[in-house]
Design an enzyme around this catalytic site. Structure first.
Site, PDB file in Angstrom:
ATOM      1  N   TRP A  66       0.939  -1.322   0.071  1.00  0.00           N
ATOM      2  CA  TRP A  66       0.118  -0.072   0.090  1.00  0.00           C
ATOM      3  C   TRP A  66       0.915   1.352   0.042  1.00  0.00           C
ATOM      4  O   TRP A  66       0.517   2.222  -0.658  1.00  0.00           O
ATOM      5  CB  TRP A  66      -1.113  -0.051   1.128  1.00  0.00           C
ATOM      6  CG  TRP A  66      -1.931  -0.992   0.865  1.00  0.00           C
ATOM      7  CD1 TRP A  66      -2.315  -2.366   1.530  1.00  0.00           C
ATOM      8  CD2 TRP A  66      -3.133  -0.910  -0.302  1.00  0.00           C
ATOM      9  NE1 TRP A  66      -3.098  -2.929   0.838  1.00  0.00           N
ATOM     10  CE2 TRP A  66      -3.961  -2.350   0.007  1.00  0.00           C
ATOM     11  CE3 TRP A  66      -3.488   0.043  -1.192  1.00  0.00           C
ATOM     12  CZ2 TRP A  66      -4.878  -2.605  -0.757  1.00  0.00           C
ATOM     13  CZ3 TRP A  66      -4.771  -0.453  -1.833  1.00  0.00           C
ATOM     14  CH2 TRP A  66      -5.264  -1.688  -1.933  1.00  0.00           C
ATOM     15  N   ASP A 103      -1.046   6.360   6.651  1.00  0.00           N
ATOM     16  CA  ASP A 103      -2.256   5.503   6.033  1.00  0.00           C
ATOM     17  C   ASP A 103      -2.582   4.603   7.144  1.00  0.00           C
ATOM     18  O   ASP A 103      -1.525   3.688   7.506  1.00  0.00           O
ATOM     19  CB  ASP A 103      -1.941   4.890   4.872  1.00  0.00           C
ATOM     20  CG  ASP A 103      -2.988   3.847   4.447  1.00  0.00           C
ATOM     21  OD1 ASP A 103      -4.064   3.982   5.008  1.00  0.00           O
ATOM     22  OD2 ASP A 103      -2.694   3.121   3.203  1.00  0.00           O
ATOM     23  N   LYS A 113     -12.599  -1.585   7.390  1.00  0.00           N
ATOM     24  CA  LYS A 113     -11.688  -2.692   8.166  1.00  0.00           C
ATOM     25  C   LYS A 113     -12.356  -2.564   9.688  1.00  0.00           C
ATOM     26  O   LYS A 113     -12.702  -3.470  10.122  1.00  0.00           O
ATOM     27  CB  LYS A 113     -10.353  -2.466   8.104  1.00  0.00           C
ATOM     28  CG  LYS A 113      -9.946  -2.653   6.558  1.00  0.00           C
ATOM     29  CD  LYS A 113      -8.703  -2.361   6.409  1.00  0.00           C
ATOM     30  CE  LYS A 113      -8.509  -2.210   4.882  1.00  0.00           C
ATOM     31  NZ  LYS A 113      -8.511  -3.079   4.004  1.00  0.00           N
TER      32      LYS A 113
HETATM   33  N1  PMP Z   1      -4.389   1.420   2.420  1.00  0.00           N
HETATM   34  C1  PMP Z   1      -4.283   0.379   3.228  1.00  0.00           C
HETATM   35  C2  PMP Z   1      -3.341   0.005   4.187  1.00  0.00           C
HETATM   36  C3  PMP Z   1      -5.240  -0.502   2.814  1.00  0.00           C
HETATM   37  O1  PMP Z   1      -5.350  -1.659   3.474  1.00  0.00           O
HETATM   38  C4  PMP Z   1      -6.291  -0.424   1.894  1.00  0.00           C
HETATM   39  C5  PMP Z   1      -7.085  -1.248   1.245  1.00  0.00           C
HETATM   40  N2  PMP Z   1      -7.179  -2.661   1.615  1.00  0.00           N
HETATM   41  C6  PMP Z   1      -6.051   0.939   1.025  1.00  0.00           C
HETATM   42  C7  PMP Z   1      -5.086   1.608   1.403  1.00  0.00           C
HETATM   43  C8  PMP Z   1      -6.949   1.282  -0.126  1.00  0.00           C
HETATM   44  O2  PMP Z   1      -8.356   1.473   0.508  1.00  0.00           O
HETATM   45  P1  PMP Z   1      -9.378   2.118  -0.249  1.00  0.00           P
HETATM   46  O3  PMP Z   1     -10.105   0.648  -1.064  1.00  0.00           O
HETATM   47  O4  PMP Z   1     -10.418   2.417   0.726  1.00  0.00           O
HETATM   48  O5  PMP Z   1      -9.278   2.853  -1.539  1.00  0.00           O
END
Ligand code: PMP
Length: 361
Positions: A103, A173, A197
């Protein structure tokens, strides 16, 4: 099927049953309102109260100081990958990114499209199994900000404490561990997290940002991408995800009943310990992350072969242990055990692991 199974999905993920029950009970008509939360105006007094209550609960749970704003945005955490640099990365500046997993890499990719970025550290060698030590990061003291991912959902790697970045604004994040433990918000300039989550359904992104940052935002930002606009309009510039914010308010109430974040952290740690102990008890299962960076939210491990990984996941699914397949980019097994995941489900997985090893080891 009316029985609930054990849902190990990484997100959208399991929600607390009392939250689902309350939402179900009030789905058709909110008490005293006669309509569902999806049918009322986001400018109504009822919704005003819901969004204010959600913010107040979050402020209480995370002890958010008064000089921070709390926003409920859309576009997922993924939109924050772009909004952060668009708002805070000046044309003549650069930002530092610390990469501990997939991520963080995605966040970096979007920031590169906006301006100058440096990788202060990347733990890609070895397949993202840990966080860097202090002297493994080359931080620029003049960076516009430092971005890191507190919990890498795919690899199951968590920072146990924030990277030390001096006076440079710290951006995090926190999508997959927000509200799972106590945090010192004062250490951060901005924290963002998708709700799906630990906080509610998908479609809401929580952003907590320090007030003085707003002065850095350039003029002529696209309106919807300008944090200032959302602060000035208290997240109501356009129509927010009313349902998502309502569910967040119920999740916060549930968290308060768990003893707040300190209580939640204790429960999370003890759940994760059960699972990591089972992994460590044998060579048959091998944990992905280094011990001191293991995530209590996403527990990643492998079996002796890919074939056994597959067999494990498919037999587990047949026993109502759902969502255990590791992310396609890393393979293996991933058990996501967020706040609302019941301890009984972890116990069931541990029992299954022992039995599976006995039959296949
Ligand atoms: N950052 C992290 C640490 C994630 O786990 C996720 C989704 N699994 C995201 C960003 C992306 O999130 P979204 O699908 O809400 O854009």
């Amino acid at each position: 099927m009316t029985e609930r199974i054990f849902n190990f999905s990484a997100g959208p993920a399991v929600l607390p049953v009392p939250v689902l029950e309350e939402a179900q009970r009030d789905m058709v008509s909110l008490p005293g309102v006669g309509m569902s939360v999806m049918e009322i105006s986001h400018r109504s007094k009822t919704f005003d109260e819901i969004i204010a209550r959600t913010e107040a609960s979050l402020r209480g749970l995370l002890k958010i100081p008064d000089n921070y704003h709390v926003l409920f945005l859309q576009g997922g955490a993924s939109l924050q990958f772009s909004m952060v640099p668009m708002n805070f990365l000046p044309a003549d500046g650069s930002a530092d990114y610390v990469l501990t997993g997939s991520w963080g890499k995605k966040a970096l990719k979007e920031a590169k499209k906006v301006g100058g970025v440096d990788v202060a550290a990347t733990m890609v060698d070895g397949g993202f199994t840990r966080c860097p030590l202090r002297d493994e990061m080359s931080l620029n003291p003049h960076a516009a900000y430092v971005h890191f991912t507190s919990n890498e959902t795919i690899e199951g790697v968590q920072w146990k404490r924030e990277p030390a970045v001096g006076d440079v604004p710290l951006v995090c994040d926190s999508s997959s561990d927000i509200l799972s433990r106590e945090l010192d918000i004062n250490k951060y300039a901005l924290i963002y997290a998708g709700a799906q989550k630990n906080m509610g359904p998908s479609g809401v992104t929580l952003v907590i940002l320090r007030d003085d940052l707003l002065q850095r935002i350039p003029e002529n930002m696209p309106t919807m991408l300008d944090y200032r606009v959302h602060v000035e309009n208290k997240s109501l510039y356009n129509t927010p995800n009313t349902w998502g914010i309502y569910i967040m308010s119920l999740v916060c109430k549930w968290l308060e009943n768990q003893g707040g974040l300190a209580g939640m952290e204790e429960l999370n740690d003890s759940k994760a310990q059960l699972l990591y102990d089972a992994i460590d008890a044998t060579d048959f299962y091998r944990g992905h992350a280094d011990m001191d960076c293991r995530s209590p939210m996403n527990v990643t491990f492998r079996l002796p072969s890919e074939e056994l990984d597959k067999k494990f996941v498919s037999e587990a699914t047949a026993q109502s242990l759902d969502g255990l397949k590791g992310h396609r980019s890393v393979g293996g097994v991933r058990a996501s055990i967020y706040n609302a995941f019941p301890r009984k489900g972890v116990e069931a997985l541990v029992a299954f692991m022992k039995d599976f090893e006995r039959r296949n080891g």
